[in-house]
Design a protein around this motif. Structure first.
Motif, short mmCIF file in Angstrom:
data_model
loop_
_atom_site.label_atom_id
_atom_site.label_comp_id
_atom_site.label_asym_id
_atom_site.label_seq_id
_atom_site.Cartn_x
_atom_site.Cartn_y
_atom_site.Cartn_z
N LEU A 3 0.82 -1.21 0.00
CA LEU A 3 0.00 0.00 0.00
C LEU A 3 0.85 1.26 0.00
N TYR A 4 2.01 1.18 0.64
CA TYR A 4 2.94 2.31 0.65
C TYR A 4 3.39 2.62 -0.78
N GLU B 209 0.28 8.94 -6.16
CA GLU B 209 0.41 10.34 -5.76
C GLU B 209 1.66 11.02 -6.30
N GLN B 210 2.80 10.32 -6.27
CA GLN B 210 4.02 10.98 -6.71
C GLN B 210 4.31 10.78 -8.19
N GLU B 211 3.96 9.62 -8.72
CA GLU B 211 4.23 9.36 -10.14
C GLU B 211 3.11 9.90 -11.03
N MET B 212 1.86 9.82 -10.55
CA MET B 212 0.73 10.16 -11.41
C MET B 212 -0.02 11.41 -10.98
N GLY B 213 0.37 11.99 -9.85
CA GLY B 213 -0.26 13.22 -9.40
C GLY B 213 -1.71 13.07 -8.97
N GLY B 214 -2.08 11.85 -8.57
CA GLY B 214 -3.45 11.59 -8.12
C GLY B 214 -3.51 11.46 -6.60
N VAL B 215 -4.60 10.90 -6.12
CA VAL B 215 -4.77 10.66 -4.69
C VAL B 215 -5.28 9.24 -4.49
N LEU B 216 -4.68 8.51 -3.55
CA LEU B 216 -5.17 7.19 -3.16
C LEU B 216 -5.67 7.29 -1.72
N PHE C 56 -11.10 1.50 -1.38
CA PHE C 56 -9.95 2.29 -1.77
C PHE C 56 -10.34 3.07 -3.01
N THR C 57 -10.02 4.36 -3.00
CA THR C 57 -10.41 5.23 -4.12
C THR C 57 -9.18 5.91 -4.71
N ILE C 58 -9.07 5.83 -6.02
CA ILE C 58 -8.03 6.54 -6.76
C ILE C 58 -8.72 7.69 -7.48
N LYS C 59 -8.24 8.92 -7.21
CA LYS C 59 -8.77 10.10 -7.90
C LYS C 59 -7.61 10.73 -8.69
N VAL C 60 -7.90 11.08 -9.94
CA VAL C 60 -6.85 11.73 -10.74
C VAL C 60 -7.38 13.02 -11.35
#
Length: 173
Positions: free
Chosen positions: A143-144, A151-158, A169-173
């Motif tokens: 998960l880390y 977050e760091q590679e794709m600029g989204g939020v997990l 678990f939600t991925i927002k981009v």
């Protein structure tokens, strides 16, 4: 003797796989491409569905609106695979009666939900920490790394939310 040897071999394989994924993760020449959430999820489901069916877990898919993103497709698929595997482990561990994993895709949003009864309050804040795990066979790195990729590679939020019903678990981009 043989059981111990098998166990040792399994751990060595696992360790070398972990090292490979770290090596790939920190490889600066990673190719970034445009891909859709739906395509990535389908690729993962092709791989993992048989192992879910084998333990009686239903896969539910809700694809409302696809999202195109720019990033390393392989890494993104690893994140999805990790989230599904975590849900699978939780469902098995909790011996859930009608277990399911629901994957939803909407505009700029992808979520992976299970009905495994949720994550305990004292653990939910720690689950993205490196080396934190509630599973006895886990190194707590999945998960880390997943959070770093999104977050760091794709600029989204997990993000994660959990209640007595289950975890999402939600991925927002």
């Amino acid at each position: 003797g043989k059981k111990l040897l098998d166990e040792g071999n399994k751990q060595i394989t696992y360790m070398s796989d972990t090292i490979d994924s770290f090596r790939d993760f920190y490889n600066p020449t990673k190719e970034k491409v445009e891909f859709g959430f739906q395509e990535a999820v389908q690729n993962v489901l092709t791989i993992i569905t048989p192992s879910l069916q084998a333990v009686g877990i239903e896969i539910k898919e809700t694809f409302l609106h696809d999202t195109k993103v720019h990033g390393n497709k392989n890494e993104f698929e690893q994140v999805i695979l990790n989230l599904i595997n975590n849900a699978k482990d939780a469902l098995i561990q909790q011996k859930v009666q009608s277990p399911y994993i629901e994957i939803s895709i909407d505009t700029n949003l992808l979520s992976v939900r299970d009905n495994a009864g949720g994550i305990e309050k004292e653990n939910i804040d720690k689950i993205f920490y490196p080396y934190f795990s509630t599973k006895k066979d886990s190194d707590g790195i999945g998960l880390y790394i997943s959070k770093m990729i999104i977050e760091q590679e794709m600029g989204g939020v997990l993000d994660v939310k959990s209640d007595n019903e289950g975890t999402v678990f939600t991925i927002k981009v």
